[in-house]
Design a protein around this motif. Structure first.
Motif, mmCIF file in Angstrom:
data_model
loop_
_atom_site.group_PDB
_atom_site.id
_atom_site.type_symbol
_atom_site.label_atom_id
_atom_site.label_comp_id
_atom_site.label_asym_id
_atom_site.label_seq_id
_atom_site.Cartn_x
_atom_site.Cartn_y
_atom_site.Cartn_z
ATOM 1 N N ILE A 32 0.852 -1.190 0.000
ATOM 2 C CA ILE A 32 0.000 0.000 0.000
ATOM 3 C C ILE A 32 0.885 1.236 0.000
ATOM 4 C CG2 ILE A 32 -0.242 0.162 2.500
ATOM 5 C CD1 ILE A 32 -3.324 0.629 1.738
ATOM 6 N N SER A 33 0.394 2.308 -0.614
ATOM 7 C CA SER A 33 1.227 3.507 -0.752
ATOM 8 C C SER A 33 0.992 4.533 0.352
ATOM 9 C CB SER A 33 0.968 4.152 -2.121
ATOM 10 O OG SER A 33 -0.395 4.516 -2.229
ATOM 11 N N HIS A 34 -0.115 4.452 1.083
ATOM 12 C CA HIS A 34 -0.386 5.405 2.162
ATOM 13 C C HIS A 34 0.518 5.106 3.348
ATOM 14 C CE1 HIS A 34 -4.099 5.409 -0.215
ATOM 15 N NE2 HIS A 34 -4.181 6.680 0.134
ATOM 16 N N THR A 35 0.980 6.155 4.012
ATOM 17 C CA THR A 35 1.834 5.979 5.185
ATOM 18 C C THR A 35 1.333 6.824 6.344
ATOM 19 O OG1 THR A 35 3.340 7.733 4.489
ATOM 20 C CG2 THR A 35 3.899 5.474 3.811
ATOM 21 N N VAL A 36 1.782 6.465 7.534
ATOM 22 C CA VAL A 36 1.438 7.210 8.740
ATOM 23 C C VAL A 36 2.668 7.190 9.646
ATOM 24 C CG1 VAL A 36 0.475 5.219 9.959
ATOM 25 C CG2 VAL A 36 -0.306 7.504 10.558
ATOM 26 N N LYS A 37 2.845 8.277 10.398
ATOM 27 C CA LYS A 37 3.968 8.361 11.323
ATOM 28 C C LYS A 37 3.466 8.104 12.734
ATOM 29 C CE LYS A 37 7.928 11.256 12.387
ATOM 30 N NZ LYS A 37 8.621 12.513 12.071
ATOM 31 N N ILE A 38 4.017 7.054 13.368
ATOM 32 C CA ILE A 38 3.640 6.682 14.731
ATOM 33 C C ILE A 38 4.917 6.533 15.545
ATOM 34 C CG2 ILE A 38 2.511 4.958 16.178
ATOM 35 C CD1 ILE A 38 0.808 4.211 13.757
ATOM 36 N N ASP A 39 5.007 7.262 16.649
ATOM 37 C CA ASP A 39 6.173 7.210 17.544
ATOM 38 C C ASP A 39 7.483 7.441 16.789
ATOM 39 O OD1 ASP A 39 4.496 6.691 19.704
ATOM 40 O OD2 ASP A 39 4.662 4.508 19.440
ATOM 41 N N GLY A 40 7.463 8.344 15.823
ATOM 42 C CA GLY A 40 8.666 8.686 15.074
ATOM 43 C C GLY A 40 9.005 7.734 13.938
ATOM 44 N N ASN A 41 8.246 6.678 13.763
ATOM 45 C CA ASN A 41 8.480 5.726 12.676
ATOM 46 C C ASN A 41 7.387 5.867 11.622
ATOM 47 O OD1 ASN A 41 10.724 4.486 13.977
ATOM 48 N ND2 ASN A 41 9.286 3.359 15.278
ATOM 49 N N ILE A 42 7.742 5.661 10.372
ATOM 50 C CA ILE A 42 6.781 5.735 9.271
ATOM 51 C C ILE A 42 6.421 4.316 8.852
ATOM 52 C CG2 ILE A 42 6.403 6.499 6.905
ATOM 53 C CD1 ILE A 42 8.242 8.861 7.509
ATOM 54 N N TYR A 43 5.106 4.045 8.837
ATOM 55 C CA TYR A 43 4.594 2.722 8.483
ATOM 56 C C TYR A 43 3.606 2.845 7.331
ATOM 57 C CZ TYR A 43 6.178 1.513 13.211
ATOM 58 O OH TYR A 43 6.928 1.324 14.339
ATOM 59 N N PRO A 44 3.480 1.807 6.520
ATOM 60 C CA PRO A 44 2.358 1.768 5.579
ATOM 61 C C PRO A 44 1.061 1.784 6.388
ATOM 62 C CG PRO A 44 3.983 0.123 5.004
ATOM 63 C CD PRO A 44 4.378 0.676 6.340
ATOM 64 N N TYR A 45 0.044 2.471 5.888
ATOM 65 C CA TYR A 45 -1.187 2.730 6.629
ATOM 66 C C TYR A 45 -2.365 2.034 5.964
ATOM 67 C CZ TYR A 45 -5.228 5.434 8.258
ATOM 68 O OH TYR A 45 -6.448 5.807 8.766
ATOM 69 N N VAL A 46 -3.108 1.232 6.756
ATOM 70 C CA VAL A 46 -4.300 0.549 6.262
ATOM 71 C C VAL A 46 -5.453 0.832 7.223
ATOM 72 C CG1 VAL A 46 -5.333 -1.662 5.651
ATOM 73 C CG2 VAL A 46 -2.887 -1.297 5.291
ATOM 74 N N PRO A 47 -6.471 1.597 6.782
ATOM 75 C CA PRO A 47 -7.637 1.816 7.651
ATOM 76 C C PRO A 47 -8.570 0.606 7.586
ATOM 77 C CG PRO A 47 -7.892 3.041 5.615
ATOM 78 C CD PRO A 47 -6.541 2.387 5.556
ATOM 79 N N ILE A 48 -9.106 0.204 8.727
ATOM 80 C CA ILE A 48 -10.083 -0.880 8.794
ATOM 81 C C ILE A 48 -11.272 -0.407 9.625
ATOM 82 C CG2 ILE A 48 -8.487 -2.802 8.432
ATOM 83 C CD1 ILE A 48 -8.281 -3.135 11.439
ATOM 84 N N ASP A 49 -12.446 -0.914 9.307
ATOM 85 C CA ASP A 49 -13.657 -0.481 10.005
ATOM 86 C C ASP A 49 -13.739 -1.029 11.420
ATOM 87 O OD1 ASP A 49 -14.531 0.939 7.787
ATOM 88 O OD2 ASP A 49 -15.613 -0.781 6.974
ATOM 89 N N GLU A 50 -13.533 -2.312 11.573
ATOM 90 C CA GLU A 50 -13.659 -2.965 12.877
ATOM 91 C C GLU A 50 -12.307 -3.511 13.311
ATOM 92 O OE1 GLU A 50 -16.310 -3.263 14.818
ATOM 93 O OE2 GLU A 50 -17.792 -2.448 13.447
ATOM 94 N N SER A 51 -12.086 -3.513 14.602
ATOM 95 C CA SER A 51 -10.883 -4.104 15.168
ATOM 96 C C SER A 51 -11.275 -4.747 16.494
ATOM 97 C CB SER A 51 -9.802 -3.049 15.390
ATOM 98 O OG SER A 51 -10.192 -2.156 16.412
#
Length: 89
Positions: A32-51
């Motif tokens: 996936i091409s979307h990314t998000v920065k969490i705790d200073g690290n950049i990860y590929p980002y996948v939104p999901i409806d339920e967890s």
């Protein structure tokens, strides 16, 4: 036979449970091409409806079918009836 290229690339991915606004960082092979920065690290980002933080079964907030459901109504309505008649011997 070259078997070095048969395994997929796996990496850390941030799954975002949007219902509970919580993130899970797990190893995945998703591309996936979307990314998000969490705790200073950049990860590929996948939104999901339920967890597991929002799904009723895991949160303990699931609705249970009470005695007022269709089975309960049936049992109350036909409680005294029986289809088998007992014969006295």
């Amino acid at each position: 036979m070259n078997t070095s290229n048969i395994h997929p690339d796996y990496h850390m991915v941030a799954f975002h449970g949007t219902a509970a606004d919580s993130y899970f960082i797990v190893v995945s092979t998703i591309k996936i091409s979307h990314t998000v920065k969490i705790d200073g690290n950049i990860y590929p980002y996948v939104p999901i409806d339920e967890s597991s933080n929002s799904y009723p079964f895991y949160t303990g907030k699931q609705k249970t079918i009470a005695k007022d459901g269709s089975v309960g109504q049936f049992n109350r309505r036909f409680k005294g009836l029986s289809t088998v008649k007992k014969e006295k011997v």
